[in-house]
Design a protein around this motif. Structure first.
Motif, PDB file in Angstrom:
ATOM      1  N   UNK A   1      57.960 -76.660  49.814  1.00  0.00           N
ATOM      2  CA  UNK A   1      57.820 -76.551  51.168  1.00  0.00           C
ATOM      3  C   UNK A   1      58.783 -76.059  51.867  1.00  0.00           C
ATOM      4  N   UNK A   2      58.735 -75.548  52.961  1.00  0.00           N
ATOM      5  CA  UNK A   2      59.730 -75.111  54.097  1.00  0.00           C
ATOM      6  C   UNK A   2      59.526 -75.653  55.286  1.00  0.00           C
ATOM      7  N   UNK A   3      60.539 -76.484  55.930  1.00  0.00           N
ATOM      8  CA  UNK A   3      60.579 -77.147  57.257  1.00  0.00           C
ATOM      9  C   UNK A   3      61.484 -76.118  58.197  1.00  0.00           C
ATOM     10  N   UNK A   4      60.772 -75.606  59.348  1.00  0.00           N
ATOM     11  CA  UNK A   4      61.497 -74.720  60.075  1.00  0.00           C
ATOM     12  C   UNK A   4      61.237 -75.356  61.455  1.00  0.00           C
ATOM     13  N   UNK A   5      62.345 -75.374  62.182  1.00  0.00           N
ATOM     14  CA  UNK A   5      62.676 -75.822  63.535  1.00  0.00           C
ATOM     15  C   UNK A   5      63.360 -75.172  64.325  1.00  0.00           C
ATOM     16  N   UNK A   6      62.336 -74.316  65.138  1.00  0.00           N
ATOM     17  CA  UNK A   6      62.780 -73.238  66.216  1.00  0.00           C
ATOM     18  C   UNK A   6      63.170 -74.073  67.292  1.00  0.00           C
ATOM     19  N   UNK A   7      64.228 -73.323  67.905  1.00  0.00           N
ATOM     20  CA  UNK A   7      64.484 -73.491  69.435  1.00  0.00           C
ATOM     21  C   UNK A   7      63.435 -72.968  70.274  1.00  0.00           C
ATOM     22  N   UNK A   8      64.215 -72.092  71.297  1.00  0.00           N
ATOM     23  CA  UNK A   8      63.447 -71.366  72.127  1.00  0.00           C
ATOM     24  C   UNK A   8      63.019 -70.006  71.769  1.00  0.00           C
ATOM     25  N   UNK A   9      61.700 -69.706  71.547  1.00  0.00           N
ATOM     26  CA  UNK A   9      61.316 -68.596  71.089  1.00  0.00           C
ATOM     27  C   UNK A   9      60.734 -67.750  72.164  1.00  0.00           C
TER      28      UNK A   9
ATOM     29  N   UNK B   1      48.123 -74.355  46.735  1.00  0.00           N
ATOM     30  CA  UNK B   1      49.052 -73.557  47.530  1.00  0.00           C
ATOM     31  C   UNK B   1      50.475 -73.609  46.487  1.00  0.00           C
ATOM     32  N   UNK B   2      51.010 -72.196  46.512  1.00  0.00           N
ATOM     33  CA  UNK B   2      52.147 -72.241  45.839  1.00  0.00           C
ATOM     34  C   UNK B   2      53.516 -72.328  46.856  1.00  0.00           C
ATOM     35  N   UNK B   3      53.551 -72.296  48.268  1.00  0.00           N
ATOM     36  CA  UNK B   3      54.643 -72.466  49.105  1.00  0.00           C
ATOM     37  C   UNK B   3      53.765 -72.584  50.551  1.00  0.00           C
ATOM     38  N   UNK B   4      54.494 -73.626  51.194  1.00  0.00           N
ATOM     39  CA  UNK B   4      53.657 -74.117  52.499  1.00  0.00           C
ATOM     40  C   UNK B   4      55.069 -74.191  53.385  1.00  0.00           C
ATOM     41  N   UNK B   5      54.725 -73.450  54.365  1.00  0.00           N
ATOM     42  CA  UNK B   5      55.857 -73.435  55.648  1.00  0.00           C
ATOM     43  C   UNK B   5      55.107 -74.289  56.715  1.00  0.00           C
ATOM     44  N   UNK B   6      55.949 -75.244  57.307  1.00  0.00           N
ATOM     45  CA  UNK B   6      55.611 -76.005  58.625  1.00  0.00           C
ATOM     46  C   UNK B   6      56.283 -75.690  59.532  1.00  0.00           C
ATOM     47  N   UNK B   7      55.837 -75.173  60.666  1.00  0.00           N
ATOM     48  CA  UNK B   7      56.674 -74.745  61.692  1.00  0.00           C
ATOM     49  C   UNK B   7      56.939 -76.120  62.673  1.00  0.00           C
ATOM     50  N   UNK B   8      58.169 -76.511  62.888  1.00  0.00           N
ATOM     51  CA  UNK B   8      58.303 -77.769  63.643  1.00  0.00           C
ATOM     52  C   UNK B   8      58.966 -77.478  65.008  1.00  0.00           C
ATOM     53  N   UNK B   9      60.000 -77.967  65.253  1.00  0.00           N
ATOM     54  CA  UNK B   9      60.858 -77.863  66.447  1.00  0.00           C
ATOM     55  C   UNK B   9      62.069 -78.615  66.476  1.00  0.00           C
ATOM     56  N   UNK B  10      62.945 -78.221  67.411  1.00  0.00           N
ATOM     57  CA  UNK B  10      64.206 -78.842  67.629  1.00  0.00           C
ATOM     58  C   UNK B  10      63.796 -80.208  68.460  1.00  0.00           C
ATOM     59  N   UNK B  11      63.051 -80.318  68.868  1.00  0.00           N
ATOM     60  CA  UNK B  11      62.399 -81.496  69.598  1.00  0.00           C
ATOM     61  C   UNK B  11      62.352 -82.667  68.709  1.00  0.00           C
ATOM     62  N   UNK B  12      62.456 -82.444  67.493  1.00  0.00           N
ATOM     63  CA  UNK B  12      62.182 -83.756  66.669  1.00  0.00           C
ATOM     64  C   UNK B  12      63.765 -84.594  66.506  1.00  0.00           C
ATOM     65  N   UNK B  13      64.855 -83.837  67.137  1.00  0.00           N
ATOM     66  CA  UNK B  13      65.867 -84.605  66.987  1.00  0.00           C
ATOM     67  C   UNK B  13      65.999 -85.729  68.068  1.00  0.00           C
ATOM     68  N   UNK B  14      66.655 -86.962  67.651  1.00  0.00           N
ATOM     69  CA  UNK B  14      66.653 -88.039  68.277  1.00  0.00           C
ATOM     70  C   UNK B  14      67.757 -87.952  69.467  1.00  0.00           C
ATOM     71  N   UNK B  15      68.912 -87.288  69.051  1.00  0.00           N
ATOM     72  CA  UNK B  15      70.235 -87.293  69.692  1.00  0.00           C
ATOM     73  C   UNK B  15      70.439 -85.705  69.713  1.00  0.00           C
ATOM     74  N   UNK B  16      70.488 -84.796  71.069  1.00  0.00           N
ATOM     75  CA  UNK B  16      70.774 -83.585  70.971  1.00  0.00           C
ATOM     76  C   UNK B  16      72.094 -83.380  71.868  1.00  0.00           C
ATOM     77  N   UNK B  17      72.834 -84.440  71.961  1.00  0.00           N
ATOM     78  CA  UNK B  17      74.144 -84.254  72.834  1.00  0.00           C
ATOM     79  C   UNK B  17      75.372 -83.781  72.366  1.00  0.00           C
ATOM     80  N   UNK B  18      75.251 -83.702  70.827  1.00  0.00           N
ATOM     81  CA  UNK B  18      76.195 -83.265  69.982  1.00  0.00           C
ATOM     82  C   UNK B  18      76.290 -81.621  69.853  1.00  0.00           C
ATOM     83  N   UNK B  19      77.106 -80.562  70.339  1.00  0.00           N
ATOM     84  CA  UNK B  19      76.915 -79.188  70.012  1.00  0.00           C
ATOM     85  C   UNK B  19      77.431 -79.232  68.278  1.00  0.00           C
TER      86      UNK B  19
END
Length: 346
Positions: free
Chosen positions: A155-163, A92-110
């Motif tokens: 590789x590209x790691x992408x962390x979407x919010x609400x789709x 594979x030349x390029x790999x994209x993994x679609x993750x999520x913002x839910x991976x973050x341990x602390x989402x209290x700071x804007x």
């Protein structure tokens, strides 16, 4: 280019497959085949990744006999991702993994970014996310690490919010175009200036395909710029006003009934998603960073969100075609009961 897409029959992965096809790429989709058809023109290989676990046998052997320009995977099961990268990383030349913002341990700071926001610890094995609220995020972290460890700088790691957008199976944003199309008094959560972020599935798919074409690497959050919830509703209403829904041609004007979070919770109105909820509502400062990620680097890398009014318009048209997909939000009767209680108390 030759694209290998895990999925291809539902929402984001289907939009990615369609976008790649529209740009003239060759597309093969890998799925169990029980969630619908892949886009016309894509080749479809039926694989149950929970059963084909040997990366050196079966379907994996056939896939590994080809070179792939781009792989895009949305899986949230670490063992599935580990098997795929073991089988295919060298082809594979390029790999994209679609993750999520839910991976973050602390989402209290804007204003957080991937560089400064710690993630949860990776799952040790495949965790059941039905009872542990952190399991989904931990599984995704483990999947990210499996890709990064085998693909390195390819590789590209992408962390979407609400789709959101047409085809959304969750019904979260979908609730609002549908509800505003009915008009009348609409229950909405205060505060009006609460930050809210969404991304149209078609815009995300276009960026993912472009990123694969260009070989973009790194880790990016993927969601549109934050905007006040009142603005989200205004733009949604503007889009909805351009759509005629049979039986609602003479809908009454919309009147937003802004209600404080404590009162809503006392009346058993629930946040975010699911039955009896007001979708997109995230009360509490512990979610401030989920509602307001700094995506300036992602926008600079080419993500181009369309006007929300356009998304609302297309989402309502899709609903009017009879998708019957909405799974989140108050029913009409539940909302009217709450509104009646509020009127009686005032």
């Amino acid at each position: 280019m030759k694209f290998l897409i895990f999925g291809g029959s539902v929402f984001l992965s289907k939009a990615v497959a369609q976008t790649a096809l529209d740009r003239g790429h060759k597309v093969r989709c890998i799925s169990r085949g029980d969630s619908g058809a892949v886009p016309k023109g894509a080749r479809h290989t039926i694989v149950d990744r929970s059963e084909e676990t040997d990366p050196h046998a079966g379907t994996w052997t056939g896939l590994a006999s080809h070179d792939w320009d781009a792989v895009i995977d949305v899986a949230s099961t670490p063992s599935w991702v580990e098997t795929a990268v073991t089988a295919l990383a060298d082809r594979v030349r390029h790999w994209t993994y679609i993750s999520t913002v839910s991976v973050y341990a602390d989402l209290s700071q804007p204003g957080g970014t991937p560089a400064v926001t710690p993630t949860l610890p990776p799952a040790d094995g495949d965790l059941d996310d039905s009872s542990d609220p952190t399991a989904y995020g931990r599984n995704k972290v483990a999947c990210e690490q499996a890709v990064q460890s085998r693909l390195g700088d390819r590789c590209l790691i992408v962390r979407p919010g609400l789709i959101i957008g047409p085809g959304d199976p969750s019904g979260r944003y979908t609730y609002w175009p549908e509800r505003l199309s009915r008009g009348g008094r609409v229950l909405v959560p205060e505060p009006a200036d609460a930050s809210t972020q969404v991304i149209d599935v078609r815009d995300l798919a276009a960026w993912l395909v472009s990123s694969a074409e260009e070989g973009l690497t790194g880790v990016f959050d993927a969601v549109g710029p934050a905007q006040p919830f009142s603005e989200v509703l205004d733009e949604t209403a503007r889009g909805v006003s351009q759509v005629t829904v049979p039986g609602r041609e003479r809908r009454p004007p919309v009147r937003l009934v802004w209600t404080d979070p404590e009162t809503l919770l006392q009346l058993d109105v629930r946040p975010w998603a699911g039955p009896r909820s007001l979708p997109l509502w995230l009360p509490g400062e512990e979610y401030a960073g989920m509602r307001d990620r700094d995506v300036s680097s992602t926008l600079a890398a080419g993500l181009a969100p369309r006007p929300l009014a356009e998304t609302a318009q297309d989402t309502l048209r899709w609903l009017a075609e009879g998708s019957n997909s909405r799974k989140s939000g108050l029913t009409w009767d539940e909302e009217q009961d709450v509104l009646s209680t509020l009127s009686a108390d005032n």
